[in-house]
Motif scaffolding. Structure first.
Motif, PDB file in Angstrom:
ATOM      1  N   GLY A 256      -8.645   7.080  -6.182  1.00 31.12           N
ATOM      2  CA  GLY A 256      -8.144   6.465  -7.406  1.00 31.12           C
ATOM      3  C   GLY A 256      -7.611   5.060  -7.288  1.00 31.12           C
ATOM      4  N   MET A 257      -7.845   4.388  -6.166  1.00 28.07           N
ATOM      5  CA  MET A 257      -7.298   3.045  -5.998  1.00 28.07           C
ATOM      6  C   MET A 257      -7.924   2.047  -6.971  1.00 28.07           C
ATOM      7  SD  MET A 257      -4.947   3.309  -3.815  1.00 28.07           S
ATOM      8  CE  MET A 257      -4.633   1.567  -3.685  1.00 28.07           C
ATOM      9  N   GLY A 258      -9.187   2.252  -7.326  1.00 27.69           N
ATOM     10  CA  GLY A 258      -9.850   1.338  -8.253  1.00 27.69           C
ATOM     11  C   GLY A 258      -9.199   1.318  -9.620  1.00 27.69           C
ATOM     12  N   LYS A 259      -8.666   2.449 -10.051  1.00 28.60           N
ATOM     13  CA  LYS A 259      -7.995   2.521 -11.358  1.00 28.60           C
ATOM     14  C   LYS A 259      -6.590   1.936 -11.301  1.00 28.60           C
ATOM     15  CE  LYS A 259     -10.297   6.498 -13.495  1.00 28.60           C
ATOM     16  NZ  LYS A 259     -10.088   7.851 -14.061  1.00 28.60           N
ATOM     17  N   PHE A 317       6.842  -2.954   2.041  1.00 28.61           N
ATOM     18  CA  PHE A 317       5.552  -2.286   2.249  1.00 28.61           C
ATOM     19  C   PHE A 317       5.192  -2.296   3.740  1.00 28.61           C
ATOM     20  CE2 PHE A 317       0.946  -2.170   2.573  1.00 28.61           C
ATOM     21  CZ  PHE A 317       0.567  -1.205   1.640  1.00 28.61           C
ATOM     22  N   THR A 318       5.356  -3.452   4.379  1.00 26.93           N
ATOM     23  CA  THR A 318       5.051  -3.573   5.806  1.00 26.93           C
ATOM     24  C   THR A 318       5.963  -2.675   6.629  1.00 26.93           C
ATOM     25  OG1 THR A 318       4.305  -5.853   5.498  1.00 26.93           O
ATOM     26  CG2 THR A 318       4.906  -5.195   7.735  1.00 26.93           C
ATOM     27  N   VAL A 338       1.304   4.642  -4.077  1.00 26.58           N
ATOM     28  CA  VAL A 338       0.030   5.371  -4.079  1.00 26.58           C
ATOM     29  C   VAL A 338      -0.859   4.889  -2.945  1.00 26.58           C
ATOM     30  CG1 VAL A 338      -2.090   5.796  -5.388  1.00 26.58           C
ATOM     31  CG2 VAL A 338       0.121   5.852  -6.554  1.00 26.58           C
ATOM     32  N   CYS A 339      -0.897   3.574  -2.730  1.00 28.00           N
ATOM     33  CA  CYS A 339      -1.708   3.020  -1.643  1.00 28.00           C
ATOM     34  C   CYS A 339      -1.234   3.554  -0.296  1.00 28.00           C
ATOM     35  CB  CYS A 339      -1.651   1.493  -1.667  1.00 28.00           C
ATOM     36  SG  CYS A 339      -2.633   0.711  -0.364  1.00 28.00           S
ATOM     37  N   LEU A 340       0.079   3.558  -0.083  1.00 24.67           N
ATOM     38  CA  LEU A 340       0.617   4.063   1.182  1.00 24.67           C
ATOM     39  C   LEU A 340       0.281   5.530   1.384  1.00 24.67           C
ATOM     40  CD1 LEU A 340       4.142   2.380   1.200  1.00 24.67           C
ATOM     41  CD2 LEU A 340       2.321   1.990   2.865  1.00 24.67           C
ATOM     42  N   LYS A 341       0.489   6.327   0.332  1.00 27.32           N
ATOM     43  CA  LYS A 341       0.206   7.769   0.437  1.00 27.32           C
ATOM     44  C   LYS A 341      -1.272   8.004   0.752  1.00 27.32           C
ATOM     45  CE  LYS A 341       1.336  12.178  -0.263  1.00 27.32           C
ATOM     46  NZ  LYS A 341       0.038  12.843  -0.167  1.00 27.32           N
TER      47      LYS A 341
END
Length: 547
Positions: A256-259, A317-318, A338-341
């Protein structure tokens, strides 16, 4: 890893990634498999016959033809046996074409052959003999051989200039068929080409192509057989690629990263092309789809740092990537969470698959690579938020890391089982920066910075080597800086060649993967004035039939 975004048909990935993907309907017909097996068997018999009858130069011409059509995977043992025999033979030929072909095939296979044998083609003043200026096939073979030069190969540096200049002169009076072969040799020498992408273009007149490069006696039967084999192989490759794209696109839709990141790059099909060329074996489909996953995250996280994130968020984030903990993440927007998960879950899943396959868990190595990448992105962000241009040395050192090449390194190392192939290789991951990877990253960073198009939909700025060069060398022009970059690219290729020739602890599949990535880089960054990637578009249209 600042990537230039293009306005191209590849951008249709956005639409494809959004639509549902059915189970791959593409199956390899049994008849195709059977016909391929029969042709391979017949070709092997022909190669054995050529060896027995002593038609030695035709042996090498056959190997060259096999490699140009991307068929090497079917004849590894036969090619090894032939080149092993040639490596133990002296080279007393005075035919430029034959000497150069033998040298190129042996050196690209990793044999330690000296370039000094080309000295026999020089005059008493140390220049290449002028009578060679009419030897078109010899000059093309010499130019192809010069692409394998390493640091210190001055005789091949001179050969490259001599052959190029002579061939450019011949082009002025050459007939149409001859000029096509000459132009292709100058523009796409084999060592820097990808047969996986280019083989189809040669099929319509493969006999003419072979005859244009080599002195063939008559019309060898094997040329037609090889052409038929290549057609079937290309059809099977198309089916395989379509299946892989279905899997990659389904995975990308599921995460779902594109959304979530509407303005970030959303091009899983394009990203998979890196994997498609890196790992060419017919039995490597699963490895290719796995490799595309971290490559996708490199692009996405690059966009987060370059476009989306605020400095304080990017620092958090880093830190979260370094700690590799999803709990207690405070102060991050939802899209970062969401990206991290998704990154954690994908890494855990891949690590588990590698453990099942090879008995070794690379999870910690993945974590270190991602932390190093985010650190490099953070450094770039701090530099350019303050308007600071680092020295070219500082920029390139950090830029190689931010290219994402070390994440790709850890992934390929793990997927190919390098630690299991040789337990001594384990220390290479702690070292983190093998030279073969370093020079591939150098090529990636420099070609990226040469991109002529502006980033589409990207408002972030992280400088370039050209800008750092001009700041460091007052009064220099863009042209001066670009000349420096091209020189550095040439030197990086020499060093990469040298790494592949050395007694490397890495497997041949690993070395070939990085060579292929280096070959793919200009295709991925050669933008036209319309912000398009015409070469990549052409290759993808060839590989993906219109529905």
């Amino acid at each position: 890893m600042t990537q230039t975004k293009e306005t191209t048909s590849i951008h249709e990935d956005n639409a494809q990634a959004a639509r549902p993907f059915p189970e791959p309907p593409h199956h390899i017909p049994f008849a195709h498999k059977y016909e391929l097996e029969q042709l391979v068997k017949k070709m092997k018999e022909t190669m054995e016959y050529k060896s027995v009858e002593g038609n030695e130069m035709e042996e090498l011409i056959m190997i060259d033809a096999i490699q140009r059509l991307g068929l090497e995977c079917y004849f590894r043992d036969e090619i090894f046996a032939t080149l092993e025999k040639w490596s133990q033979m002296g080279d007393d030929s005075d035919v430029l074409h034959d000497v150069a072909l033998r040298f190129r095939l042996l050196r690209q296979a990793g044999y330690d052959v000296t370039a000094e044998n080309f000295g026999k083609f020089k005059d008493k003043d140390g220049r290449y003999k002028q009578e060679l200026s009419k030897d078109v096939k010899g000059l093309m073979s010499l130019y192809e051989a010069s692409e394998l030069r390493i640091n210190g190969d001055q005789i091949l540096d001179e050969a490259a200039d001599f052959a190029r200049n002579m061939l450019m002169g011949i082009l002025r009076t050459a007939n149409k068929s001859e000029s096509v072969v000459i132009r292709n040799t100058l523009k796409n020498p084999y060592h820097k080409s990808l047969p996986r992408l280019t083989a189809k273009n040669q099929l319509h007149n493969f006999e003419g192509h072979v005859n244009g490069l080599h002195e063939c006696l008559g019309r060898p039967v094997w040329v037609k057989e090889m052409q038929d084999l290549a057609r079937i192989d290309h059809s099977l490759a198309q089916i395989q690629l379509q299946n892989e794209i279905c899997q990659v696109s389904r995975w990308w839709k599921e995460v779902g990263m594109g959304k979530i990141l509407e303005h970030a790059r959303n091009q899983p099909i394009k990203w998979h092309m890196w994997s498609w060329v890196a790992l060419t074996g017919p039995d490597m489909a699963d490895l290719r789809t796995e490799l595309t996953k971290p490559i996708s995250f490199i692009y996405v996280i690059d966009d987060i740092f370059d476009v989306y994130g605020k400095p304080d968020q990017l620092a958090l984030f880093t830190d979260a990537v370094k700690r590799w903990e999803y709990q207690n993440i405070i102060g991050l927007p939802d899209y970062m969470k969401v990206c991290l998960k998704t990154l954690y879950d994908t890494t855990d899943e891949m690590s588990h698959k590698i453990f099942i396959r090879h008995g070794w868990n690379p999870k910690q190595c993945f974590q270190n690579a991602w932390a190093e990448l985010c650190d490099a992105f953070l450094v770039e962000g701090k530099w350019f938020a303050k308007g600071h241009l680092p020295t070219t040395e500082e920029y390139l050192k950090n830029g190689i890391v931010s290219s994402g090449v070390y994440v790709v390194y850890v992934t390929l190392f793990s997927l190919l089982g390098e630690a299991i192939n040789d337990h001594k290789n384990m220390h290479l991951l702690s070292k983190s920066h093998p030279q073969i990877v370093h020079f591939t990253g150098t090529l990636l960073r420099l070609w990226d910075d040469l991109g002529s198009a502006k980033d589409e939909d990207q408002e972030g700025h992280d400088g370039s080597f050209v800008a750092c060069y001009r700041n460091e060398h007052h009064g220099s022009s863009d042209e001066n800086a670009r000349e420096c970059v091209f020189k550095m690219i040439s030197n990086a290729w020499k060093s990469l060649n040298e790494e592949c020739l050395s007694n490397s602890p890495f497997s041949q599949d690993f070395k070939t993967a990085f060579l292929n990535l280096a070959r793919m880089i200009p295709i991925m960054y050669n933008y036209d004035d319309n912000h398009r990637l015409p070469n990549l578009e052409k290759h993808m249209k060839s590989l993906l039939p219109h529905e």
